[in-house]
Design a protein around this motif. Structure first.
Motif, PDB file in Angstrom:
ATOM      1  N   ARG A 225       0.835  -1.207   0.000  1.00  0.00           N
ATOM      2  CA  ARG A 225       0.000   0.000   0.000  1.00  0.00           C
ATOM      3  C   ARG A 225       0.866   1.252   0.000  1.00  0.00           C
ATOM      4  NH1 ARG A 225      -3.863  -3.076   2.784  1.00  0.00           N
ATOM      5  NH2 ARG A 225      -2.577  -3.033   4.667  1.00  0.00           N
ATOM      6  N   SER A 226       1.855   1.220   0.870  1.00  0.00           N
ATOM      7  CA  SER A 226       2.744   2.375   0.970  1.00  0.00           C
ATOM      8  C   SER A 226       3.468   2.622  -0.349  1.00  0.00           C
ATOM      9  CB  SER A 226       3.745   2.124   2.101  1.00  0.00           C
ATOM     10  OG  SER A 226       4.916   2.864   1.890  1.00  0.00           O
TER      11      SER A 226
ATOM     12  N   LEU B 114      -8.019   3.946   2.425  1.00  0.00           N
ATOM     13  CA  LEU B 114      -7.585   2.582   2.140  1.00  0.00           C
ATOM     14  C   LEU B 114      -6.329   2.215   2.911  1.00  0.00           C
ATOM     15  CD1 LEU B 114      -8.143   2.393  -1.708  1.00  0.00           C
ATOM     16  CD2 LEU B 114      -9.478   1.290   0.075  1.00  0.00           C
ATOM     17  N   ALA B 115      -5.506   3.196   3.181  1.00  0.00           N
ATOM     18  CA  ALA B 115      -4.234   2.930   3.858  1.00  0.00           C
ATOM     19  C   ALA B 115      -4.105   3.835   5.075  1.00  0.00           C
ATOM     20  CB  ALA B 115      -3.078   3.156   2.882  1.00  0.00           C
ATOM     21  N   PRO B 116      -4.879   3.560   6.102  1.00  0.00           N
ATOM     22  CA  PRO B 116      -4.908   4.444   7.271  1.00  0.00           C
ATOM     23  C   PRO B 116      -3.549   4.500   7.966  1.00  0.00           C
ATOM     24  CG  PRO B 116      -6.607   2.725   7.386  1.00  0.00           C
ATOM     25  CD  PRO B 116      -5.692   2.359   6.288  1.00  0.00           C
TER      26      PRO B 116
ATOM     27  N   CYS C  81     -16.138  -0.579   1.561  1.00  0.00           N
ATOM     28  CA  CYS C  81     -16.648  -0.065   2.829  1.00  0.00           C
ATOM     29  C   CYS C  81     -15.697   0.979   3.405  1.00  0.00           C
ATOM     30  CB  CYS C  81     -16.841  -1.214   3.814  1.00  0.00           C
ATOM     31  SG  CYS C  81     -18.230  -2.286   3.413  1.00  0.00           S
ATOM     32  N   GLN C  82     -14.401   0.730   3.290  1.00  0.00           N
ATOM     33  CA  GLN C  82     -13.444   1.725   3.769  1.00  0.00           C
ATOM     34  C   GLN C  82     -13.620   3.052   3.031  1.00  0.00           C
ATOM     35  OE1 GLN C  82      -9.950  -0.991   3.189  1.00  0.00           O
ATOM     36  NE2 GLN C  82      -9.326  -0.185   5.180  1.00  0.00           N
TER      37      GLN C  82
ATOM     38  N   ASP D   6     -15.763   5.751  10.217  1.00  0.00           N
ATOM     39  CA  ASP D   6     -14.587   5.015  10.677  1.00  0.00           C
ATOM     40  C   ASP D   6     -14.181   3.987   9.624  1.00  0.00           C
ATOM     41  OD1 ASP D   6     -12.711   3.453  11.886  1.00  0.00           O
ATOM     42  OD2 ASP D   6     -13.725   3.412  13.838  1.00  0.00           O
ATOM     43  N   SER D   7     -13.210   4.355   8.778  1.00  0.00           N
ATOM     44  CA  SER D   7     -12.814   3.473   7.680  1.00  0.00           C
ATOM     45  C   SER D   7     -12.340   2.121   8.182  1.00  0.00           C
ATOM     46  CB  SER D   7     -11.683   4.116   6.875  1.00  0.00           C
ATOM     47  OG  SER D   7     -12.132   5.246   6.199  1.00  0.00           O
ATOM     48  N   VAL D   8     -11.493   2.149   9.168  1.00  0.00           N
ATOM     49  CA  VAL D   8     -10.913   0.896   9.641  1.00  0.00           C
ATOM     50  C   VAL D   8     -12.003  -0.044  10.146  1.00  0.00           C
ATOM     51  CG1 VAL D   8      -9.318  -0.140  11.279  1.00  0.00           C
ATOM     52  CG2 VAL D   8      -8.772   2.056  10.223  1.00  0.00           C
ATOM     53  N   ALA D   9     -12.882   0.503  10.949  1.00  0.00           N
ATOM     54  CA  ALA D   9     -13.950  -0.339  11.492  1.00  0.00           C
ATOM     55  C   ALA D   9     -14.841  -0.861  10.377  1.00  0.00           C
ATOM     56  CB  ALA D   9     -14.778   0.458  12.500  1.00  0.00           C
ATOM     57  N   ALA D  10     -15.103  -0.034   9.387  1.00  0.00           N
ATOM     58  CA  ALA D  10     -15.962  -0.463   8.285  1.00  0.00           C
ATOM     59  C   ALA D  10     -15.323  -1.622   7.540  1.00  0.00           C
ATOM     60  CB  ALA D  10     -16.226   0.712   7.343  1.00  0.00           C
ATOM     61  N   GLY D  11     -14.036  -1.478   7.242  1.00  0.00           N
ATOM     62  CA  GLY D  11     -13.343  -2.559   6.551  1.00  0.00           C
ATOM     63  C   GLY D  11     -13.352  -3.832   7.376  1.00  0.00           C
TER      64      GLY D  11
END
Lengths: 253, 253
Positions: A226-227, A248-250, B117-118, B217-222
């Motif tokens: 991702r990075s 996508l890449a938190p 979802c993210q 919350d992207s992370v939680a959604a993913g």
DNA sequence: CCGGGTGAACTGGCCAGACCAGTGAACTTC
DNA sequence: GAAGTTCACTGGTCTGGCCAGTTCACCCGG
């Protein structure tokens, strides 16, 4: 039922029915890849249609990648095994019919490639790992030479990742979208990434991906991919694209 | 260059060249969607080929989803805008020509849907959120009724997620692969998931996804999406498939 | 003068029959 | 038995034609 709703009496084209029947025979396994269909002249009597109709049907099946006909063959059109070609072609045309932005393509590639790296870290075997290592070493050797052979080694590296993911669907789509991105960037601008510095950066990132896969660390492999991709393309994206990338890449935030 | 390497002198089929020229005209924007190609009889004089050849070329372009011809139209075949149909068809045939396992399809769907979802959590707007909420509420209402309307609401929910991801490529591929999975499972076994208990579980998971997207919350959604899909399909996968799933969703381990 | 019906001029769908350049297997020849 | 030749058959392409359906311009009745 007192509500009879008639539907449009759509005429069924005869060549379509020929396509359907042959397609059905293929997907049902009645004819397996490697076997041959009857010749056009034989098909036209079996279906009771004319040769042009048979040929239109065969052309459609051909464009779907299901069959291949060779002139002079004594055994008729051959049924092919699954190939990525039609899918890749669909991707390419979709990408070029304007509707797809670079942002969408890059997002898609990040998603697919990072997942492939995660899978590869967990599922790669020795041979595949060796291929990756070999490719990385070739990149190291070629980083001072022309960009051509360097890029080839780079492509080989990524190809072996797709291979190691053990997921053909992922592989096909990923390679297709990568190709589309290359096309799009070649059309839009000069490839600015062929400088020695850029090559060195690519090498560094691929090395990080490789070591994560080699150590079997799925999370690290995904993060590295991702990075790598998002850094590489960040400068070409608009603001919304960058926001999407962050979602996508938190871990990069 | 003293190494002249000749390549196979592959004969170029004339209908292929017609396809190329028309395709080029379309992707280059010379002809835009909504406009019309010349009639077959007109094309055959422009290309200096016979009508069967023109027709074979048009059939191919048609199967690629680029054009549509309608009998009687005074204005010739119409150039279409991008559609997901040919891509979806490629997916479906690829999936059915045996090479793709359920494992690969499910992995692919997890990857795409969790990413969607993210993205949706970061990019969704009010209208899209409202659609999702509406769909969830309909699912709640229908969970006691027949599974038919429940499934429709479920589909609507997922469709609005794809929409909110703002990535058409993701959407098209995701929907295509979802459809393929449905087909495959319908072919293989009775749908065992239509019991009230299963519906309740689905609802619960969708609700978790919804609230994560709603809170941005992207992370939680993913995570929620990965968890939902992998739990749903875990029982149908083999050991390797489960290993792959663990690599894709480490948080579930 | 305007509106609606009609028919000719198209459209694409399909067919019959033919020719050609290849291919490949059977056949002949050595 | 091996090498060369022949020939039936393949797909690629063309010509010319017929049909049903759609359009649109024209014409006639209002």
């Amino acid at each position: 039922m007192n509500k009879v709703s008639f539907s449009r009496a759509v005429p069924v084209l005869t060549y379509e029915r020929v396509v359907e029947q042959i397609e059905q025979a293929i997907v049902s396994g009645e004819i397996t890849p490697g076997q041959h269909l009857p010749s056009e002249r034989e098909l036209m009597v079996q279906f009771s249609v004319s040769r042009p109709t048979v040929r239109e049907a065969l052309r459609v099946l051909q464009s779907l990648g299901l069959i291949a006909s060779k002139p002079g063959s004594r055994s008729g059109p051959e049924v092919l095994s699954m190939s990525s070609e039609p899918l890749g072609r669909s991707f390419a045309t979709m990408a070029r019919i304007a509707s797809l932005s670079l942002t969408e393509l890059v997002q898609f590639r990040i998603v697919l490639e990072s997942s492939a790296c995660q899978l590869a870290a967990a599922l790669r075997n020795g041979e595949q790992l060796e291929k990756m290592q070999n490719a990385v070493e070739r990149m190291e050797a070629e980083v001072t030479n022309g960009s051509d052979s360097f890029n080839r080694a780079d492509l080989d590296f990524h190809a072996s990742i797709w291979e190691a993911s053990h997921n053909d669907l992922l592989k096909v789509c990923g390679q297709a979208v990568s190709g589309s991105i290359l096309n799009l960037m070649n059309e839009r601008m000069e490839r600015s990434a062929d400088t020695a510095g850029a090559m060195r950066e690519s090498l560094e990132r691929d090395r990080a991906i490789y070591s994560a896969i080699a150590s079997g660390d799925s999370v690290a492999a995904g993060d590295a991919a991702r990075s790598a991709i998002s850094r590489y393309f960040a400068e070409y994206l608009d603001e919304d694209g960058v926001r999407g990338l962050r979602a996508l890449a938190p871990e990069l935030a």
